[in-house]
Design a protein around this motif. Sequence first.
Motif, PDB file in Angstrom:
ATOM      1  N   UNK A  62      50.575  -1.639 -15.478  1.00  0.00           N
ATOM      2  CA  UNK A  62      50.253  -0.718 -14.494  1.00  0.00           C
ATOM      3  C   UNK A  62      49.690  -1.252 -13.305  1.00  0.00           C
ATOM      4  N   UNK A  63      49.655  -0.163 -12.292  1.00  0.00           N
ATOM      5  CA  UNK A  63      49.098  -0.413 -11.160  1.00  0.00           C
ATOM      6  C   UNK A  63      47.623   0.255 -10.949  1.00  0.00           C
ATOM      7  N   UNK A  64      46.386  -0.305 -10.610  1.00  0.00           N
ATOM      8  CA  UNK A  64      45.375   0.312 -10.704  1.00  0.00           C
ATOM      9  C   UNK A  64      44.491   0.586  -9.191  1.00  0.00           C
ATOM     10  N   UNK A  65      44.101   1.840  -8.985  1.00  0.00           N
ATOM     11  CA  UNK A  65      43.383   2.030  -7.479  1.00  0.00           C
ATOM     12  C   UNK A  65      42.064   2.262  -7.937  1.00  0.00           C
ATOM     13  N   UNK A  66      41.082   1.344  -7.255  1.00  0.00           N
ATOM     14  CA  UNK A  66      39.584   1.650  -7.632  1.00  0.00           C
ATOM     15  C   UNK A  66      39.224   1.943  -6.482  1.00  0.00           C
ATOM     16  N   UNK A  67      37.817   2.816  -6.291  1.00  0.00           N
ATOM     17  CA  UNK A  67      37.192   3.126  -5.526  1.00  0.00           C
ATOM     18  C   UNK A  67      35.810   2.510  -5.637  1.00  0.00           C
ATOM     19  N   UNK A  68      35.028   3.312  -6.522  1.00  0.00           N
ATOM     20  CA  UNK A  68      33.646   3.003  -7.265  1.00  0.00           C
ATOM     21  C   UNK A  68      34.236   2.792  -8.801  1.00  0.00           C
ATOM     22  N   UNK A  69      35.169   3.461  -9.056  1.00  0.00           N
ATOM     23  CA  UNK A  69      35.878   3.396 -10.493  1.00  0.00           C
ATOM     24  C   UNK A  69      37.286   3.482 -10.126  1.00  0.00           C
ATOM     25  N   UNK A  70      37.907   3.312 -11.271  1.00  0.00           N
ATOM     26  CA  UNK A  70      39.507   3.539 -11.259  1.00  0.00           C
ATOM     27  C   UNK A  70      39.813   4.930 -10.927  1.00  0.00           C
ATOM     28  N   UNK A  71      40.368   5.160  -9.986  1.00  0.00           N
ATOM     29  CA  UNK A  71      40.482   6.969  -9.782  1.00  0.00           C
ATOM     30  C   UNK A  71      41.977   7.249  -9.827  1.00  0.00           C
ATOM     31  N   UNK A  72      42.927   6.145  -9.791  1.00  0.00           N
ATOM     32  CA  UNK A  72      44.488   6.451  -9.878  1.00  0.00           C
ATOM     33  C   UNK A  72      45.128   5.372 -10.713  1.00  0.00           C
ATOM     34  N   UNK A  73      45.961   5.518 -11.410  1.00  0.00           N
ATOM     35  CA  UNK A  73      46.879   4.549 -12.014  1.00  0.00           C
ATOM     36  C   UNK A  73      48.163   5.029 -12.205  1.00  0.00           C
ATOM     37  N   UNK A  74      49.062   3.999 -11.957  1.00  0.00           N
ATOM     38  CA  UNK A  74      50.554   4.325 -11.821  1.00  0.00           C
ATOM     39  C   UNK A  74      51.295   3.055 -12.910  1.00  0.00           C
TER      40      UNK A  74
END
Length: 133
Positions: A62-74
């Motif tokens: 997958x592709x992960x999107x992190x701000x303070x924590x992972x908030x979005x995964x594709x």
Amino acid sequence: MPFTCPKCERELTSESQRHYCAKVSLDSLFKGKSPDLLLLFDKLLAEVADWPDVLVGTTPNCITFVHRQTFFVIRPMQKVLDIKFYSADKLEGPPISKSIATAGRFQNNIRLSDVSELRPKLFSWVRDSYELL
């Protein structure tokens, strides 16, 4: 300030952040997949990647999107993108395929196969996830 892992070159929020440490190319996740899925991913990436302090990483699945924590995964699947994000409240009904309680919040999943399925509400939910985490 982001930290770059010297082994996998993935950007992390800190040196102590746990992560899957392996070099994975974005192209490998879309190998053999429909061009429509890649276009759909590109639209999602274009919306989210420029938000403040977002780090984008790849794992073998997958592709992960992190701000303070992972908030979005594709997660690219054979015919769909499985989209995961979080909310403070349970989300129900289409297009939500699953909403389960986890760690004081809800993990929500949506499966998309075409750009025509993108709606402003989806981007609103992802932005809420970004702000929540």
